[in-house]
Write a protein that holds these residues in place. Structure first.
Motif, short mmCIF file in Angstrom:
data_model
loop_
_atom_site.label_atom_id
_atom_site.label_comp_id
_atom_site.label_asym_id
_atom_site.label_seq_id
_atom_site.Cartn_x
_atom_site.Cartn_y
_atom_site.Cartn_z
N GLU A 88 -7.70 19.75 37.26
CA GLU A 88 -8.88 20.32 36.63
C GLU A 88 -9.14 19.58 35.33
O GLU A 88 -8.24 19.36 34.53
N TYR A 89 -10.38 19.18 35.15
CA TYR A 89 -10.78 18.39 34.00
C TYR A 89 -11.81 19.16 33.20
O TYR A 89 -12.44 20.10 33.70
N GLY A 90 -12.01 18.73 31.96
CA GLY A 90 -13.04 19.34 31.13
C GLY A 90 -13.79 18.25 30.38
O GLY A 90 -13.19 17.27 29.93
N ILE A 91 -15.11 18.41 30.29
CA ILE A 91 -15.92 17.50 29.48
C ILE A 91 -16.79 18.31 28.54
O ILE A 91 -17.11 19.47 28.81
N ASP A 92 -17.17 17.70 27.42
CA ASP A 92 -17.99 18.34 26.41
C ASP A 92 -19.28 18.86 27.03
O ASP A 92 -20.05 18.09 27.61
N ILE A 93 -19.52 20.14 26.93
CA ILE A 93 -20.70 20.76 27.55
C ILE A 93 -21.99 20.18 26.98
O ILE A 93 -23.02 20.14 27.65
N LEU A 94 -21.95 19.68 25.75
CA LEU A 94 -23.16 19.14 25.13
C LEU A 94 -23.62 17.84 25.78
O LEU A 94 -24.76 17.41 25.57
N LYS A 95 -22.75 17.19 26.57
CA LYS A 95 -23.12 15.96 27.27
C LYS A 95 -23.73 16.26 28.64
O LYS A 95 -24.22 15.37 29.31
N VAL A 96 -23.65 17.53 29.06
CA VAL A 96 -24.13 17.90 30.39
C VAL A 96 -25.59 18.32 30.31
O VAL A 96 -25.96 19.19 29.54
N GLN A 97 -26.41 17.64 31.12
CA GLN A 97 -27.83 17.97 31.16
C GLN A 97 -28.09 19.05 32.22
O GLN A 97 -28.81 20.00 31.97
N GLU A 98 -27.48 18.88 33.40
CA GLU A 98 -27.63 19.88 34.45
C GLU A 98 -26.57 19.63 35.52
O GLU A 98 -25.89 18.62 35.51
N ILE A 99 -26.48 20.59 36.44
CA ILE A 99 -25.54 20.49 37.56
C ILE A 99 -26.35 20.67 38.83
O ILE A 99 -27.15 21.60 38.92
N ARG A 100 -26.17 19.76 39.76
CA ARG A 100 -26.93 19.80 41.00
C ARG A 100 -26.00 19.73 42.19
O ARG A 100 -24.91 19.19 42.09
N GLY A 101 -26.47 20.24 43.32
CA GLY A 101 -25.72 20.07 44.55
C GLY A 101 -25.74 18.60 44.94
O GLY A 101 -26.64 17.86 44.54
N TYR A 102 -24.74 18.18 45.72
CA TYR A 102 -24.70 16.77 46.13
C TYR A 102 -25.81 16.52 47.14
O TYR A 102 -26.03 17.30 48.05
N GLU A 103 -26.52 15.43 46.96
CA GLU A 103 -27.55 15.03 47.91
C GLU A 103 -27.36 13.55 48.20
O GLU A 103 -26.69 12.84 47.45
N ALA A 104 -27.96 13.11 49.30
CA ALA A 104 -27.82 11.71 49.68
C ALA A 104 -28.36 10.82 48.57
O ALA A 104 -29.33 11.15 47.90
N VAL A 105 -27.70 9.69 48.38
CA VAL A 105 -28.12 8.74 47.37
C VAL A 105 -28.61 7.47 48.06
O VAL A 105 -28.31 7.23 49.22
N THR A 106 -29.36 6.68 47.32
CA THR A 106 -29.82 5.40 47.82
C THR A 106 -28.82 4.35 47.37
O THR A 106 -28.60 4.18 46.16
N ARG A 107 -28.19 3.67 48.33
CA ARG A 107 -27.18 2.65 48.00
C ARG A 107 -27.85 1.45 47.34
O ARG A 107 -28.98 1.11 47.66
N ILE A 108 -27.14 0.82 46.44
CA ILE A 108 -27.61 -0.39 45.79
C ILE A 108 -26.71 -1.53 46.25
O ILE A 108 -25.48 -1.43 46.15
N ALA A 109 -27.30 -2.61 46.73
CA ALA A 109 -26.52 -3.75 47.21
C ALA A 109 -25.67 -4.32 46.09
O ALA A 109 -26.10 -4.38 44.94
N ASN A 110 -24.44 -4.70 46.43
CA ASN A 110 -23.49 -5.33 45.51
C ASN A 110 -23.02 -4.45 44.35
O ASN A 110 -22.39 -4.95 43.42
#
Length: 159
Positions: free
Chosen positions: A23-45
């Motif tokens: 379990e990890y923790g990060i500064d809440i002030l750096k978090v803009q939002e939390i979203r469910g995982y969705e498909a991403v567009t791959r970038i070559a290389n």
């Protein structure tokens, strides 16, 4: 008024999330939002740990899978997988984690220095270990990690 505030001890809030069994923790002030995982567009290389990009309300943001980056086993994408949208120095980046637990408030005396013991995150990216009763959070300096050369995001984000 809670005890921490009356004692004059600074309280920091951390977003707690899981990667594998840790379990990890990060500064809440750096978090803009939390979203469910969705498909991403791959970038070559792109490096393997950069899953690709998503369009977030007209902004194209890179998405990093922390399990791949830190070799924490084969990533599984399920209903608990989330993308934490971070805002670091005005740059927006997504970070895939196994799940998010809660926002935890820690006082300075609950944060212990992290021993250098070869964890997934180098100790230079760790703030310390947050202890709440029997629970322990590995506190990550997410700004330092995401802007580090090893992530390779700063140049790509600047471009």
């Amino acid at each position: 008024m809670n005890d921490a505030a009356s004692a004059g001890t600074a309280v920091q809030e951390f977003l707690a999330f899981k990667l594998g069994s840790e379990e990890y923790g990060i500064d809440i002030l750096k978090v803009q939002e939390i979203r469910g995982y969705e498909a991403v567009t791959r970038i070559a290389n792109a490096p393997e740990f950069i899953k690709g990009v998503i369009n977030l309300r007209g902004i194209i943001i890179p998405v990093v899978d922390m399990r791949i980056k830190f070799k924490l086993g084969e990533p599984v994408y399920d209903q608990f997988t989330v993308v934490i949208i971070l805002n670091i120095n005005g740059r927006v980046v997504g970070m895939v984690v196994d799940s998010v637990s809660d926002v935890t408030s820690l006082t300075e005396d609950q944060i212990k220095p992290a021993p250098d013991m070869g964890t997934a995150f180098s100790s230079e990216y760790m703030i310390g270990l947050g202890t709440i009763d029997e629970r322990m959070l590995i506190l990550v300096d997410i700004q330092r990690l995401m802007s580090s050369p090893e992530m390779g995001l700063s140049e790509k984000l600047a471009a």
